[in-house]
Design a protein around this motif. Structure first.
Motif, PDB file in Angstrom:
ATOM      1  N   LYS A 223     -12.885  16.326 -22.496  1.00  0.00           N
ATOM      2  CA  LYS A 223     -11.836  16.546 -21.584  1.00  0.00           C
ATOM      3  C   LYS A 223     -12.460  16.135 -20.269  1.00  0.00           C
ATOM      4  CE  LYS A 223     -13.033  21.332 -20.671  1.00  0.00           C
ATOM      5  NZ  LYS A 223     -13.468  20.963 -19.014  1.00  0.00           N
ATOM      6  N   TRP A 224     -11.355  15.779 -19.263  1.00  0.00           N
ATOM      7  CA  TRP A 224     -12.044  15.370 -17.949  1.00  0.00           C
ATOM      8  C   TRP A 224     -12.392  16.572 -17.168  1.00  0.00           C
ATOM      9  CZ3 TRP A 224     -13.265  10.569 -17.132  1.00  0.00           C
ATOM     10  CH2 TRP A 224     -12.605   9.288 -17.628  1.00  0.00           C
TER      11      TRP A 224
ATOM     12  N   GLN B 100      -3.768  19.593 -17.740  1.00  0.00           N
ATOM     13  CA  GLN B 100      -4.014  18.509 -16.542  1.00  0.00           C
ATOM     14  C   GLN B 100      -3.447  18.889 -15.339  1.00  0.00           C
ATOM     15  OE1 GLN B 100      -4.846  14.452 -17.559  1.00  0.00           O
ATOM     16  NE2 GLN B 100      -4.253  13.788 -15.535  1.00  0.00           N
TER      17      GLN B 100
ATOM     18  N   THR C 288     -17.500  18.659 -19.866  1.00  0.00           N
ATOM     19  CA  THR C 288     -16.587  17.485 -20.611  1.00  0.00           C
ATOM     20  C   THR C 288     -16.194  18.098 -22.183  1.00  0.00           C
ATOM     21  OG1 THR C 288     -17.607  15.828 -19.253  1.00  0.00           O
ATOM     22  CG2 THR C 288     -16.326  15.060 -21.456  1.00  0.00           C
TER      23      THR C 288
END
Length: 292
Positions: free
Chosen positions: A52-53, A36, A22
């Motif tokens: 970040k995801w 993404q 993450t």
């Protein structure tokens, strides 16, 4: 107890893995794009810690420093005289618009440098084709770099790049052109030297003529002044002699005889052959009577 400890370790490891997937850091020398599912999600310009995801987002880093495009080999350009010159140059550039940079060249630095090299090379060829060998070697190098930089700015802006500077490191002539240029330069220098020698000879002759004329004038004026002084002296001498003669003719005659004796017997080797009764010795015969 052992089962609880094992469970805790698994949970801690899972947390560390999730955190590592993450969190990410951006160095102060870098910029980053967060993707993404393959699409640009975020542009990151500020250094520091970011998140970040995991799994669905990934990060790609780009250099924010000034980069250098240095040509490995010299390029051969043709001047307006249809003569070849060998040019070694380099370009300073940096990424200005990160989004446009990625869209245009997919963030590939090699592709960006290829585009820059082609653009700069074309601009240099155009500018060299407008100038002579003398201009590109020594006369207008700064102008060439400035014009090329201005020309390529608009084109490279399309790929999100900014040109910082364009420099010509070296401009050389091929061997065959160098010999021709050196021969021409030698002929020009010899022509200039001959002209300077001719002008110097002419100036020297003029100076000598002027000096001779001044010398003649000085000598003439000096002779004139000397003759005038001599004439004035002779006049004063004659006046003194005349006044002495009028006041005492006998003394004047005696004085003149002494002058004649001094002149006649000036040297020991002088010899006079005269009659003893000559008037020349009249004051030796009876000096007392003559004196009275």
């Amino acid at each position: 107890m052992k089962r609880s400890l094992g469970f805790f370790i698994v949970v801690a490891a899972s947390v560390l893995i999730v955190v590592s997937m993450t969190a990410f850091t951006v160095d102060q020398r870098q910029r980053a794009i967060v993707f993404q599912l393959g699409e640009i999600k975020e542009l990151i310009d500020q250094p520091g810690l970011h998140v970040k995801w995991p799994l669905i987002q990934n990060v790609r880093y780009f250099d924010r420093r000034i980069l250098t495009l240095d040509t490995p080999d010299t390029e051969r350009f043709i001047t307006s005289e249809k003569k070849n010159v060998l040019v070694d140059s380099f370009v300073k550039w940096r990424i200005n618009d990160l989004r446009q940079y990625y869209i245009s060249v997919q963030g590939d630095e090699q592709r960006a440098q290829t585009r820059l090299s082609q653009t700069v090379n074309a601009a240099l060829r155009e500018e060299f084709g407008k100038r002579t060998v003398h201009d590109v070697v020594s006369g207008e190098r700064d102008d060439i770099m400035r014009i090329v930089r201005e020309k390529v700015e608009d084109d490279v802006a399309k790929i999100g790049v900014e040109i910082v500077d364009v420099r010509l490191k070296r401009i050389e002539l091929p061997q065959e052109v160098s010999e021709a240029v050196y021969r021409r330069m030698d002929a020009e220098r010899k022509s200039v030297a001959a002209q300077l020698r001719s002008e110097g000879f002419s100036a020297a002759e003029k100076i000598r003529a002027e000096a001779d004329r001044t010398r003649q004038i000085i000598i003439a004026e000096a002779y004139r002044d000397a003759q005038r002084v001599k004439g004035e002296g002779d006049a004063k001498s004659a006046a003194i002699y005349a006044r002495a003669f009028s006041e005492s003719p006998e003394f004047y005659s005696f004085y003149r005889s002494l002058e004649a004796y001094r002149s006649g017997f000036k040297n020991k080797t002088d010899v006079l052959v005269l009659d003893p009764n000559s008037e020349f010795f009249k004051y030796f015969k009876d000096p007392g009577k003559r004196g009275r």
